[in-house]
Design a protein around this motif. Sequence first.
Motif, PDB file in Angstrom:
ATOM      1  N   LEU A 149      43.562 -19.368  -3.511  1.00 24.39           N
ATOM      2  CA  LEU A 149      43.174 -19.376  -4.925  1.00 24.39           C
ATOM      3  C   LEU A 149      41.733 -19.879  -4.961  1.00 24.39           C
ATOM      4  CD1 LEU A 149      43.673 -19.381  -7.872  1.00 24.39           C
ATOM      5  CD2 LEU A 149      44.346 -21.673  -7.637  1.00 24.39           C
ATOM      6  N   ALA A 150      40.975 -19.111  -5.855  1.00 20.69           N
ATOM      7  CA  ALA A 150      39.408 -19.330  -5.855  1.00 20.69           C
ATOM      8  C   ALA A 150      39.161 -19.592  -7.358  1.00 20.69           C
ATOM      9  CB  ALA A 150      38.654 -18.356  -5.340  1.00 20.69           C
ATOM     10  N   LEU A 151      38.619 -20.567  -7.737  1.00 21.88           N
ATOM     11  CA  LEU A 151      38.085 -20.886  -9.053  1.00 21.88           C
ATOM     12  C   LEU A 151      36.588 -21.012  -9.167  1.00 21.88           C
ATOM     13  CD1 LEU A 151      40.692 -23.890  -9.549  1.00 21.88           C
ATOM     14  CD2 LEU A 151      41.028 -21.585 -10.578  1.00 21.88           C
ATOM     15  N   ASN A 152      36.202 -20.583 -10.538  1.00 18.78           N
ATOM     16  CA  ASN A 152      34.866 -20.909 -10.917  1.00 18.78           C
ATOM     17  C   ASN A 152      35.164 -21.684 -12.352  1.00 18.78           C
ATOM     18  OD1 ASN A 152      32.388 -21.348 -11.637  1.00 18.78           O
ATOM     19  ND2 ASN A 152      31.984 -18.911 -11.772  1.00 18.78           N
ATOM     20  N   ALA A 164      40.248 -23.622  -4.411  1.00 17.26           N
ATOM     21  CA  ALA A 164      40.696 -24.663  -4.998  1.00 17.26           C
ATOM     22  C   ALA A 164      40.776 -26.009  -4.232  1.00 17.26           C
ATOM     23  CB  ALA A 164      42.260 -24.533  -5.628  1.00 17.26           C
ATOM     24  N   ASP A 165      40.721 -26.242  -3.122  1.00 19.76           N
ATOM     25  CA  ASP A 165      40.810 -27.161  -2.443  1.00 19.76           C
ATOM     26  C   ASP A 165      39.455 -28.059  -2.391  1.00 19.76           C
ATOM     27  OD1 ASP A 165      39.798 -25.714  -0.581  1.00 19.76           O
ATOM     28  OD2 ASP A 165      41.145 -25.930   1.147  1.00 19.76           O
ATOM     29  N   ARG A 166      38.479 -27.335  -2.951  1.00 17.12           N
ATOM     30  CA  ARG A 166      37.196 -27.888  -3.068  1.00 17.12           C
ATOM     31  C   ARG A 166      36.816 -28.385  -4.152  1.00 17.12           C
ATOM     32  NH1 ARG A 166      32.635 -24.026  -1.707  1.00 17.12           N
ATOM     33  NH2 ARG A 166      31.556 -25.814  -1.412  1.00 17.12           N
ATOM     34  N   TYR A 167      37.667 -28.312  -5.259  1.00 11.34           N
ATOM     35  CA  TYR A 167      37.687 -29.155  -6.564  1.00 11.34           C
ATOM     36  C   TYR A 167      38.519 -30.214  -6.409  1.00 11.34           C
ATOM     37  CZ  TYR A 167      35.161 -25.219  -8.935  1.00 11.34           C
ATOM     38  OH  TYR A 167      34.508 -24.366  -9.502  1.00 11.34           O
ATOM     39  N   PRO A 168      38.271 -31.376  -7.286  1.00 12.23           N
ATOM     40  CA  PRO A 168      39.051 -32.404  -7.562  1.00 12.23           C
ATOM     41  C   PRO A 168      40.560 -32.099  -7.989  1.00 12.23           C
ATOM     42  CG  PRO A 168      36.946 -32.756  -8.522  1.00 12.23           C
ATOM     43  CD  PRO A 168      37.018 -31.372  -8.092  1.00 12.23           C
ATOM     44  N   ASP A 169      41.369 -32.745  -7.190  1.00 13.81           N
ATOM     45  CA  ASP A 169      42.898 -32.368  -7.799  1.00 13.81           C
ATOM     46  C   ASP A 169      42.946 -32.602  -9.363  1.00 13.81           C
ATOM     47  OD1 ASP A 169      43.477 -32.035  -5.284  1.00 13.81           O
ATOM     48  OD2 ASP A 169      44.265 -33.990  -4.759  1.00 13.81           O
ATOM     49  N   LEU A 170      42.269 -33.238  -9.744  1.00 14.46           N
ATOM     50  CA  LEU A 170      42.379 -33.416 -11.201  1.00 14.46           C
ATOM     51  C   LEU A 170      42.011 -32.318 -12.013  1.00 14.46           C
ATOM     52  CD1 LEU A 170      42.639 -35.560 -13.750  1.00 14.46           C
ATOM     53  CD2 LEU A 170      40.196 -35.857 -13.710  1.00 14.46           C
ATOM     54  N   PHE A 171      40.882 -31.567 -11.563  1.00 12.83           N
ATOM     55  CA  PHE A 171      40.569 -30.341 -12.167  1.00 12.83           C
ATOM     56  C   PHE A 171      41.413 -29.365 -11.861  1.00 12.83           C
ATOM     57  CE2 PHE A 171      35.598 -31.438 -12.163  1.00 12.83           C
ATOM     58  CZ  PHE A 171      35.718 -32.496 -12.790  1.00 12.83           C
ATOM     59  N   VAL A 172      42.098 -29.023 -10.872  1.00 11.42           N
ATOM     60  CA  VAL A 172      42.998 -28.181 -10.239  1.00 11.42           C
ATOM     61  C   VAL A 172      44.029 -28.072 -11.232  1.00 11.42           C
ATOM     62  CG1 VAL A 172      44.278 -26.960  -8.350  1.00 11.42           C
ATOM     63  CG2 VAL A 172      41.953 -27.859  -8.116  1.00 11.42           C
ATOM     64  N   ALA A 173      44.680 -29.326 -11.401  1.00  9.68           N
ATOM     65  CA  ALA A 173      45.741 -29.457 -11.950  1.00  9.68           C
ATOM     66  C   ALA A 173      45.712 -29.308 -13.594  1.00  9.68           C
ATOM     67  CB  ALA A 173      46.651 -31.000 -11.934  1.00  9.68           C
ATOM     68  N   ALA A 174      44.559 -29.489 -14.084  1.00  8.76           N
ATOM     69  CA  ALA A 174      44.511 -29.558 -15.442  1.00  8.76           C
ATOM     70  C   ALA A 174      44.172 -27.860 -15.839  1.00  8.76           C
ATOM     71  CB  ALA A 174      43.123 -30.099 -15.943  1.00  8.76           C
ATOM     72  N   THR A 175      43.663 -27.040 -14.652  1.00  6.32           N
ATOM     73  CA  THR A 175      43.750 -25.617 -15.318  1.00  6.32           C
ATOM     74  C   THR A 175      44.566 -24.742 -14.413  1.00  6.32           C
ATOM     75  OG1 THR A 175      42.029 -25.620 -13.425  1.00  6.32           O
ATOM     76  CG2 THR A 175      40.867 -25.996 -15.486  1.00  6.32           C
ATOM     77  N   SER A 176      45.333 -25.207 -13.797  1.00  7.70           N
ATOM     78  CA  SER A 176      46.414 -24.466 -13.086  1.00  7.70           C
ATOM     79  C   SER A 176      47.258 -23.145 -13.910  1.00  7.70           C
ATOM     80  CB  SER A 176      47.577 -25.210 -12.450  1.00  7.70           C
ATOM     81  OG  SER A 176      48.328 -25.940 -13.256  1.00  7.70           O
ATOM     82  N   LYS A 177      47.433 -23.530 -15.163  1.00  2.88           N
ATOM     83  CA  LYS A 177      48.229 -22.708 -16.059  1.00  2.88           C
ATOM     84  C   LYS A 177      47.189 -21.714 -17.020  1.00  2.88           C
ATOM     85  CE  LYS A 177      52.400 -25.205 -15.949  1.00  2.88           C
ATOM     86  NZ  LYS A 177      53.540 -26.147 -16.892  1.00  2.88           N
ATOM     87  N   LEU A 178      46.001 -22.051 -16.675  1.00  2.00           N
ATOM     88  CA  LEU A 178      44.718 -21.271 -17.649  1.00  2.00           C
ATOM     89  C   LEU A 178      44.362 -20.087 -17.067  1.00  2.00           C
ATOM     90  CD1 LEU A 178      42.751 -24.429 -18.860  1.00  2.00           C
ATOM     91  CD2 LEU A 178      44.494 -23.279 -20.216  1.00  2.00           C
ATOM     92  N   GLN A 179      44.098 -18.915 -17.882  1.00  2.00           N
ATOM     93  CA  GLN A 179      43.598 -17.787 -17.420  1.00  2.00           C
ATOM     94  C   GLN A 179      42.001 -18.013 -17.746  1.00  2.00           C
ATOM     95  OE1 GLN A 179      45.136 -15.497 -15.801  1.00  2.00           O
ATOM     96  NE2 GLN A 179      47.012 -16.984 -16.179  1.00  2.00           N
ATOM     97  N   ALA A 180      41.156 -16.982 -17.221  1.00  2.00           N
ATOM     98  CA  ALA A 180      39.705 -17.272 -17.598  1.00  2.00           C
ATOM     99  C   ALA A 180      39.462 -17.280 -19.098  1.00  2.00           C
ATOM    100  CB  ALA A 180      39.089 -15.823 -17.075  1.00  2.00           C
ATOM    101  N   GLY A 181      38.580 -18.219 -19.601  1.00  5.09           N
ATOM    102  CA  GLY A 181      38.223 -18.429 -20.708  1.00  5.09           C
ATOM    103  C   GLY A 181      39.043 -19.724 -21.372  1.00  5.09           C
ATOM    104  N   GLY A 182      39.863 -20.100 -20.646  1.00  5.20           N
ATOM    105  CA  GLY A 182      41.009 -21.258 -21.097  1.00  5.20           C
ATOM    106  C   GLY A 182      40.227 -22.423 -20.756  1.00  5.20           C
TER     107      GLY A 182
END
Length: 469
Positions: free
Chosen positions: A210-213, A274-292
């Motif tokens: 998983l990759a996030l921006n 995803a592992d390069r983001y804080p766990d707090l950020f990953v958990a909060a956005t796990s169910k969101l799509q782009a724009g969420g």
Amino acid sequence: MTNIRVVPEFFLKPAQLAVMTLTLLVVAGALAQGLRPSGTLRLPDAASGPGAAVQGSGQRQADFIVAVVNSEPITNNEVRSKLVRTEQQMLQMGAAVPPRGELVGQILERLISDKAQLQMARSSGLRVDDNAVEAAIQTVANQNQISVSELRSRLKADNIDYTQFRSELRDELLVTRLRQRELESRATVTEQEIDQFLRDQEGGAPSSSLALNLAEILVAVPENATPDQVAALQVKAQQVLDRARSGTDFAALAAETSASPTRASGGQMGLRTADRYPDLFVAATSKLQAGGLAGPLRSGAGFHILKVIEKRQGGMPGMMVTQTHARHILLRLTPQLSEAAAIEKLAGFKKRIQAGQADFAALARENSDDASAKEGGDLGWASSGMFVPEFENVMNGLAPNQIADPVVSRFGVHLIQVLERRETQLSQREQREMARGVLREKKQTEAYALWVQEIRGRAYVEYREAPQL
């Protein structure tokens, strides 16, 4: 308080960063990617060591020895000082604080381990020269967005002796060099391990692919904020989130309200696993799509509002990545060149380039303190994660041919220009190198834990009186 982070080169691949981040990360996972307010002076833990006064209700307790490590003492005041700092940090992070009786034992063991490592470093023949110490002091000043002279004044105001502060920074760097040397040989990655890693990726382990921006807005909370102040700042964060949800441009909100360095790039932190983001950020956005949108989220730094810019899922083989071709001019800070002077000089370069009065490459060759100077500052094609975050975040926010305002990083001040950007598929060789880096970083983390245990096990420790709190 935080540990300093000093790295020897402008950019490092993840595997090269592993040892550094083990020893010099800011508190607890970099306090949400290093997003800590700069209003309160941030110092290395060592700066509040045995020589720093621990203030009680008005009178300091008489000091005494609680333990001896290979003939060197640990005092009661050292334990009390570390205890107070640890409790403050845990509260700032929203973590549950264990009972003092339990926590003080853990802290004493940490002090014993740290002292044993420093003793080994001193006896190893390694040395830290004055230039490295001065660079570390400059880093602390940069992280607090003040000059070195202002740092000295604020240390004095906090009753911290500058000579002791400088000495303890040297000790931090010395131990870091020892750890680098000792762990380097313990993180060898074989070709067979790389083959297995790539097979596992192809099998589709979602957490690793998983990759996030994410973009974020930070409403900073000072370290010693009162409950009323925290409540008011939380209301402010909620108001910012409401404005974002009502359609206000997130990048504009970040520029207007965020206390994070990412505000210069519209809050964007860049595409990364995803592992390069804080766990707090990953958990909060796990169910969101782009724009969420998510938030406000509480961390040790304050309240965060997050927006999902991009989310990608896929194994490493055949993975498409965004690469940026950029160049830069780096001015390293010295006693003769302050941060303000470097920013002014590079701002002048930018005006001359944009006016057609100067050539970026020529200025880089003549002025840049980076190894890329001979190439006109050209950094080549780079994937996400190759540069330090404070550089990469700004670079990712630039359009092709755009030049950023001067950017301060831990290495000095940069003038950055993006030349091109492309989507490309990793070659087989690049996939293997990426896999090697991930595996090596994991091995270094595991080796570090074992190394700490070994040093502690070899130390002679004599427990004296129990700490009094």
